[in-house]
Enzyme design. Structure first.
Site, PDB file in Angstrom:
ATOM      1  N   GLU A  87       0.839  -1.206   0.000  1.00  0.00           N
ATOM      2  CA  GLU A  87       0.000   0.000   0.000  1.00  0.00           C
ATOM      3  C   GLU A  87       0.870   1.250   0.000  1.00  0.00           C
ATOM      4  O   GLU A  87       1.706   1.434   0.886  1.00  0.00           O
ATOM      5  CB  GLU A  87      -0.912   0.003   1.226  1.00  0.00           C
ATOM      6  CG  GLU A  87      -1.803  -1.230   1.366  1.00  0.00           C
ATOM      7  CD  GLU A  87      -2.948  -1.286   0.367  1.00  0.00           C
ATOM      8  OE1 GLU A  87      -3.117  -0.316  -0.401  1.00  0.00           O
ATOM      9  OE2 GLU A  87      -3.679  -2.289   0.367  1.00  0.00           O
ATOM     10  N   CYS A 149      -6.452  -1.067   9.658  1.00  0.00           N
ATOM     11  CA  CYS A 149      -5.136  -1.144   8.984  1.00  0.00           C
ATOM     12  C   CYS A 149      -4.745   0.211   8.401  1.00  0.00           C
ATOM     13  O   CYS A 149      -3.639   0.699   8.635  1.00  0.00           O
ATOM     14  CB  CYS A 149      -5.163  -2.142   7.827  1.00  0.00           C
ATOM     15  SG  CYS A 149      -5.400  -3.831   8.297  1.00  0.00           S
ATOM     16  N   HIS A 168      -0.691  -5.693   2.919  1.00  0.00           N
ATOM     17  CA  HIS A 168      -1.865  -6.545   3.125  1.00  0.00           C
ATOM     18  C   HIS A 168      -1.554  -7.958   2.636  1.00  0.00           C
ATOM     19  O   HIS A 168      -1.016  -8.127   1.540  1.00  0.00           O
ATOM     20  CB  HIS A 168      -3.074  -5.994   2.361  1.00  0.00           C
ATOM     21  CG  HIS A 168      -3.899  -5.048   3.167  1.00  0.00           C
ATOM     22  ND1 HIS A 168      -4.222  -3.767   2.748  1.00  0.00           N
ATOM     23  CD2 HIS A 168      -4.473  -5.189   4.395  1.00  0.00           C
ATOM     24  CE1 HIS A 168      -4.967  -3.178   3.676  1.00  0.00           C
ATOM     25  NE2 HIS A 168      -5.125  -4.015   4.680  1.00  0.00           N
TER      26      HIS A 168
END
Length: 204
Positions: A87, A149, A168
């Site tokens: 991410e 998260c 993730h």
């Protein structure tokens, strides 16, 4: 020169909803056993975070204050993922979903008055290009999903001035064991450390 050895803090998350085993923490435990590899002098510290906005916020603040890490890598589980997802950015707004204690951040905001988005100083596209993990794909994303998260990631990017990352991982399955995810984290974090050492991150 600072006499303190630099460290990397890697966190995983505990159980939530029907997911009694969170693959993120299982992967981080495997990484803890493996270490970061013999060729790195960076210390590895691991920590389990609850899927709880307020407690995650408290612990992230403590991580940056107490350890002053070179890099913090948060690992979360994406229940629908088939690949490992790196991410690039954390978002400040849109946190409408309740955590394990039924709590939602006021106004759906992580940090009142903060920028809408914070970017990691680690170039996730570059990491994706340079890593090869057997039996699982590694992909890049700019939307971490607006749950605990992403909330944790945004806070860590804020405290660490960009020297944080969010990975993730898919749920565990017969073809995707914790041991494989642990090895994948080792390879990915080694590459992230290469990236975080570059001037772009240090300048932030």
């Amino acid at each position: 020169m600072d006499s303190q050895p630099s460290c990397v803090v890697v966190t995983g998350f505990g159980p939530f909803r029907q997911h009694l085993v969170n693959s993120s923490w299982e992967a981080v435990k495997e990484l803890s056993n493996l270490g970061l590899g013999n060729d790195t002098v960076v210390q590895l510290r691991t920590l389990e975070l609850p899927v709880d906005y307020r407690e995650a916020k408290r612990r992230v603040t403590r991580i940056w204050e107490d350890h002053q890490p070179q890099l913090v890598v948060h690992v979360g589980m994406d229940t629908s993922a088939k690949a490992i997802i790196l991410e690039q950015s954390g978002k400040n707004q849109g946190y409408r979903e309740a955590d394990i204690r039924g709590f939602r951040p006021e106004g759906g905001v992580c940090l009142p008055g903060g920028p809408d988005m914070l970017e990691s100083g680690v170039c996730m596209k570059a990491v994706c290009k340079h890593v090869a993990v057997e039996d699982v794909e590694v992909i890049f994303s700019r939307d971490a999903g607006r749950y605990v998260c992403d909330y944790t990631y945004y806070l860590s990017l804020h405290h660490g001035k960009g020297c944080a990352a969010l990975i993730h991982v898919p749920p565990l399955s017969r073809g995707l064991q914790a041991s494989l995810l642990g090895r994948a984290l080792q390879v990915i974090i080694q590459e992230m450390l290469e990236e975080v050492g570059k001037p772009e991150c240090k300048a932030r």
